[in-house]
Design a protein around this motif. Sequence first.
Motif, PDB file in Angstrom:
ATOM      1  N   GLY A  75       0.259  -6.543  11.920  1.00 23.42           N
ATOM      2  CA  GLY A  75       0.317  -7.232  10.639  1.00 23.42           C
ATOM      3  C   GLY A  75      -1.060  -7.374  10.031  1.00 23.42           C
ATOM      4  N   ASP A  76      -1.130  -8.131   8.924  1.00 21.01           N
ATOM      5  CA  ASP A  76      -2.380  -8.394   8.227  1.00 21.01           C
ATOM      6  C   ASP A  76      -3.073  -9.569   8.935  1.00 21.01           C
ATOM      7  OD1 ASP A  76      -4.210  -9.679   6.207  1.00 21.01           O
ATOM      8  OD2 ASP A  76      -3.519  -7.985   5.009  1.00 21.01           O
ATOM      9  N   ALA A  77      -4.275  -9.318   9.462  1.00 19.88           N
ATOM     10  CA  ALA A  77      -4.955 -10.334  10.265  1.00 19.88           C
ATOM     11  C   ALA A  77      -5.274 -11.578   9.439  1.00 19.88           C
ATOM     12  CB  ALA A  77      -6.236  -9.742  10.872  1.00 19.88           C
ATOM     13  N   THR A  78      -5.695 -11.402   8.184  1.00 16.75           N
ATOM     14  CA  THR A  78      -6.058 -12.553   7.351  1.00 16.75           C
ATOM     15  C   THR A  78      -4.842 -13.432   7.078  1.00 16.75           C
ATOM     16  OG1 THR A  78      -7.809 -11.233   6.336  1.00 16.75           O
ATOM     17  CG2 THR A  78      -7.110 -13.226   5.185  1.00 16.75           C
ATOM     18  N   LEU A  79      -3.719 -12.794   6.700  1.00 12.76           N
ATOM     19  CA  LEU A  79      -2.521 -13.576   6.402  1.00 12.76           C
ATOM     20  C   LEU A  79      -1.965 -14.244   7.659  1.00 12.76           C
ATOM     21  CD1 LEU A  79      -0.652 -11.248   3.871  1.00 12.76           C
ATOM     22  CD2 LEU A  79      -2.159 -13.181   3.395  1.00 12.76           C
ATOM     23  N   LEU A  80      -2.002 -13.545   8.784  1.00 11.18           N
ATOM     24  CA  LEU A  80      -1.479 -14.144  10.011  1.00 11.18           C
ATOM     25  C   LEU A  80      -2.340 -15.314  10.469  1.00 11.18           C
ATOM     26  CD1 LEU A  80      -0.383 -10.974  12.000  1.00 11.18           C
ATOM     27  CD2 LEU A  80       1.039 -12.585  10.759  1.00 11.18           C
ATOM     28  N   ARG A  81      -3.653 -15.241  10.228  1.00 10.47           N
ATOM     29  CA  ARG A  81      -4.499 -16.397  10.564  1.00 10.47           C
ATOM     30  C   ARG A  81      -4.151 -17.587   9.669  1.00 10.47           C
ATOM     31  NH1 ARG A  81      -8.962 -17.138  13.575  1.00 10.47           N
ATOM     32  NH2 ARG A  81     -10.251 -18.967  13.081  1.00 10.47           N
ATOM     33  N   ASN A  82      -3.888 -17.300   8.380  1.00  7.83           N
ATOM     34  CA  ASN A  82      -3.455 -18.363   7.464  1.00  7.83           C
ATOM     35  C   ASN A  82      -2.158 -18.994   7.984  1.00  7.83           C
ATOM     36  OD1 ASN A  82      -2.451 -19.887   5.284  1.00  7.83           O
ATOM     37  ND2 ASN A  82      -3.429 -18.537   3.800  1.00  7.83           N
ATOM     38  N   LEU A  83      -1.217 -18.136   8.460  1.00  5.55           N
ATOM     39  CA  LEU A  83       0.069 -18.630   8.974  1.00  5.55           C
ATOM     40  C   LEU A  83      -0.152 -19.576  10.154  1.00  5.55           C
ATOM     41  CD1 LEU A  83       3.251 -16.561   9.546  1.00  5.55           C
ATOM     42  CD2 LEU A  83       2.283 -17.769  11.472  1.00  5.55           C
ATOM     43  N   LEU A  84      -0.945 -19.140  11.153  1.00  8.28           N
ATOM     44  CA  LEU A  84      -1.161 -19.976  12.336  1.00  8.28           C
ATOM     45  C   LEU A  84      -1.952 -21.229  11.988  1.00  8.28           C
ATOM     46  CD1 LEU A  84      -1.934 -17.317  15.089  1.00  8.28           C
ATOM     47  CD2 LEU A  84       0.175 -18.577  14.700  1.00  8.28           C
ATOM     48  N   ALA A  85      -2.920 -21.089  11.051  1.00 13.88           N
ATOM     49  CA  ALA A  85      -3.690 -22.265  10.668  1.00 13.88           C
ATOM     50  C   ALA A  85      -2.784 -23.333  10.053  1.00 13.88           C
ATOM     51  CB  ALA A  85      -4.794 -21.866   9.693  1.00 13.88           C
ATOM     52  N   ASN A  86      -1.808 -22.935   9.238  1.00 12.80           N
ATOM     53  CA  ASN A  86      -0.900 -23.902   8.627  1.00 12.80           C
ATOM     54  C   ASN A  86       0.045 -24.512   9.658  1.00 12.80           C
ATOM     55  OD1 ASN A  86      -1.176 -24.148   5.578  1.00 12.80           O
ATOM     56  ND2 ASN A  86      -1.224 -21.923   5.830  1.00 12.80           N
ATOM     57  N   LEU A  87       0.675 -23.656  10.518  1.00 14.62           N
ATOM     58  CA  LEU A  87       1.642 -24.187  11.482  1.00 14.62           C
ATOM     59  C   LEU A  87       0.961 -25.063  12.530  1.00 14.62           C
ATOM     60  CD1 LEU A  87       4.013 -21.134  12.065  1.00 14.62           C
ATOM     61  CD2 LEU A  87       4.423 -23.166  10.688  1.00 14.62           C
ATOM     62  N   LEU A  88      -0.142 -24.562  13.136  1.00 11.32           N
ATOM     63  CA  LEU A  88      -0.825 -25.366  14.148  1.00 11.32           C
ATOM     64  C   LEU A  88      -1.519 -26.571  13.526  1.00 11.32           C
ATOM     65  CD1 LEU A  88      -2.324 -22.477  16.303  1.00 11.32           C
ATOM     66  CD2 LEU A  88      -0.363 -23.909  16.845  1.00 11.32           C
ATOM     67  N   GLY A  89      -2.032 -26.413  12.267  1.00  9.23           N
ATOM     68  CA  GLY A  89      -2.641 -27.554  11.579  1.00  9.23           C
ATOM     69  C   GLY A  89      -1.635 -28.645  11.302  1.00  9.23           C
ATOM     70  N   ASN A  90      -0.405 -28.257  10.901  1.00 12.69           N
ATOM     71  CA  ASN A  90       0.639 -29.262  10.689  1.00 12.69           C
ATOM     72  C   ASN A  90       0.973 -29.972  12.000  1.00 12.69           C
ATOM     73  OD1 ASN A  90       0.848 -28.840   7.994  1.00 12.69           O
ATOM     74  ND2 ASN A  90       2.818 -27.780   8.049  1.00 12.69           N
ATOM     75  N   ALA A  91       1.119 -29.187  13.095  1.00  9.80           N
ATOM     76  CA  ALA A  91       1.414 -29.809  14.388  1.00  9.80           C
ATOM     77  C   ALA A  91       0.296 -30.774  14.789  1.00  9.80           C
ATOM     78  CB  ALA A  91       1.600 -28.722  15.453  1.00  9.80           C
ATOM     79  N   TRP A  92      -0.954 -30.378  14.558  1.00  8.50           N
ATOM     80  CA  TRP A  92      -2.098 -31.250  14.873  1.00  8.50           C
ATOM     81  C   TRP A  92      -2.055 -32.519  14.021  1.00  8.50           C
ATOM     82  CZ3 TRP A  92      -5.959 -30.484  18.512  1.00  8.50           C
ATOM     83  CH2 TRP A  92      -7.068 -31.332  18.439  1.00  8.50           C
ATOM     84  N   LYS A  93      -1.712 -32.361  12.734  1.00  8.72           N
ATOM     85  CA  LYS A  93      -1.723 -33.506  11.814  1.00  8.72           C
ATOM     86  C   LYS A  93      -0.583 -34.479  12.132  1.00  8.72           C
ATOM     87  CE  LYS A  93      -0.407 -32.555   7.664  1.00  8.72           C
ATOM     88  NZ  LYS A  93      -0.399 -32.064   6.281  1.00  8.72           N
ATOM     89  N   PHE A  94       0.616 -33.956  12.358  1.00  6.88           N
ATOM     90  CA  PHE A  94       1.763 -34.836  12.514  1.00  6.88           C
ATOM     91  C   PHE A  94       1.883 -35.422  13.922  1.00  6.88           C
ATOM     92  CE2 PHE A  94       3.071 -32.405   8.767  1.00  6.88           C
ATOM     93  CZ  PHE A  94       3.418 -33.458   7.919  1.00  6.88           C
TER      94      PHE A  94
END
Length: 749
Positions: free
Chosen positions: A618-637
């Motif tokens: 896949g696209d490395a930049t977009l996949l990093r954005n994906l993981l940053a959002n999902l793991l960031g949400n888990a970290w935040k909540f």
Amino acid sequence: MNEAVHGEPGRSPPLDQPLSRHGYVWALIVLVGAVAFVMAIWMIAREREMNSARAEFVASSEKTVSLLVQRLNQYELLARSGVSLVASVARPTPTQWRDYVAGMKLSERFPAVVGLGFVGYVQHNRLEDLKREWRSAGYGVLDVRPAGDRPAYAPILYFEPQTINTQGMVGFDLLSEPRRRDVLLRAMDSGEPSLSAPMQLLPDGPDSRRVGHGLVYPVYRGGEQPADVEARRRALQGWVSLTFRVDPFLESVLGPPAEEGDHFRLYDVTDRPELLASYGRPARAGEQPAFLHSRELLAYGRRWRIDFESPPLHRAAPQLATLDQMLQLGLFSALLLSAIAGVLAHTEARARRLAERMTEDFRRSEMRFRVAMQYSAIGKAMLDSEGKIVEVNPAFGEIVGLKPEALVGVPFESMFDRDPSLPPDPPFNFRGGVYRATRRLRREGGISRHVQLTYAPIPGNLGQDITGLVQVEDVTERLLAEARIRALNRTLEARVEARTRELKQANQELEAFAYSVSHDLRAPLRAIEGFSRILAERYGARLDEAGIGYLNRVRKAAARMGELIEALLKMSRLARSELKLERVDLTRMATEVIEELRMAEPQRQVDVVIAPGMTVTGDATLLRNLLANLLGNAWKFTRQRERARIEFHSRLNREGLVEYCVRDNGAGFDAAYADKLFRPFQRLHGANEFAGHGIGLASVKRIVERHGGSIRAEGQEGVGATFYFTLPGASAQVEAPAYSAEDAGGSVG
């Protein structure tokens, strides 16, 4: 009285009349022809049987060659394994070499192999150093033989298994003999395994079959083969040598020779023909082999030729005896057939009666044809050689609009117009066989109809000029329906083109909107924020506490709006950016994202479990954005949890696809609102509880869908949330259990 016996002149003889002279001649002709036919069949069958036996012999010979080549390949693997041992250490000790060869069990697995040895390569100026090293290592005195000064030496350092006759081989310089020197130098320069010329091996016990070969494999320092010849000569460390006898080599592969079987001789023809071995039992005195076959093969730099001889013909092709018996049976059958021919001549009168009956059948067949043509619903017309109508049925008259009698003699082609919308008509020629064409026919009264014509050649009666039959079927309504379909297709194409233009226009408007958001909307925000800051700095002392609060709210609202504009721009870039596909390590990328979150909040204690070996295309930049959002949400909540836990792993879903899971034990959400999670600016928690813009999960959904995958979420308030997504081209070490009914709740233990 004579007339009563012989019958009247000109009449056929009665059925019970004796066989005439013509019948005897016919029987003789049948006999000669049958004998000739039997002989021809016997010769063909004999030739086929010979070819089959020859092919079987050649196939057996080729199988033998294949087995010999396989065993040579196994010998190469043995030598290559010795190279691996030498390359793994600087130089193995005699004990290590002895244990290694003993572990190979050569006498059991490869009885033809005399031994496996290591031959060192030493320049003249390094020979004394090698002897000192050998003596200092406790191996005794290294006696390099034969004595004499030479530019380089190749003494045998190790040779196992050792017997009484092979113990004296250690120290023998193989470069001192021409044949052994040639194979060593060829292997050194080529870097490939090489086979020596035939040579006499040391006798080992009572076995006098001493002709053999040595297969040598070069060993270079560092374990890597240099690229050119000069570099290989400088880096050469020595050779691994595997010595084997030829006769035991053949018996170990093919087994003991059979009493009656193929016999072959093995020659080395690289320089001049040299007989290496003979396998099998040759033909006895006075017997000649039925077939001969010769095959050459390349054996590690040497050229071998194998001359195969089959057993004598009666053993190589035993089916020939059966064919001889069949020949005798065929000749007897020919005599029987000639007798049958006489009986057939006797039944000539009965054949005439059968001919009369067939004539009656033909007449009836003609009547059936006439009835079928008369009452057929499809128009039919018979034409002569000039293309004129000879006869038509009533259905053809209804299609044309005339009576059948009025169409006789009319040229068939004169009834049709050339239709430019249809392909050109084929030339009128019934000799071309059956063909079809669509034509425009003029009905009586000027009305045109489209008809499907089928041309077929038919024979007429003797003296009757009929060459073909044409079937005519009215297809006007079908062609009109096809025209309507084509018009509808053109309309659909125009609609698709219009929708494409509208889509392009919408994309252009979206680009313009993004530009406006990026430039035009940010300018007023910067002005609001700037003047608010100046107002606070210069006139803050004149404002009361309520005024300062209002001013801070204005600045926060402007900053909030700027963040929303930036989020909108990110959403538009996700839809417009081009995918750059590459292999991405999700495990490493997720680890980096977690490390960044830990650095931002080092005071938090969060247990994070990330499965290994998760990769995807896949696209490395977009996949990093994906993981940053999902793991960031888990970290935040999970901020309000004392024992916060985040998991990222993969599993197999119901469809057998790799599904990635991000799970936490944080605040969770109400499952009834799961469909709102991925909508832009939709939030299930207040901004005072958890900060955010409501754009992260919408971005995640777009990234997953742009890669051709899907995403879903499961959760429970106060328990946690789990996000599942799939990506094409995924591969992972699936350690978590496959999807089950217990996972439907989305709870985290």
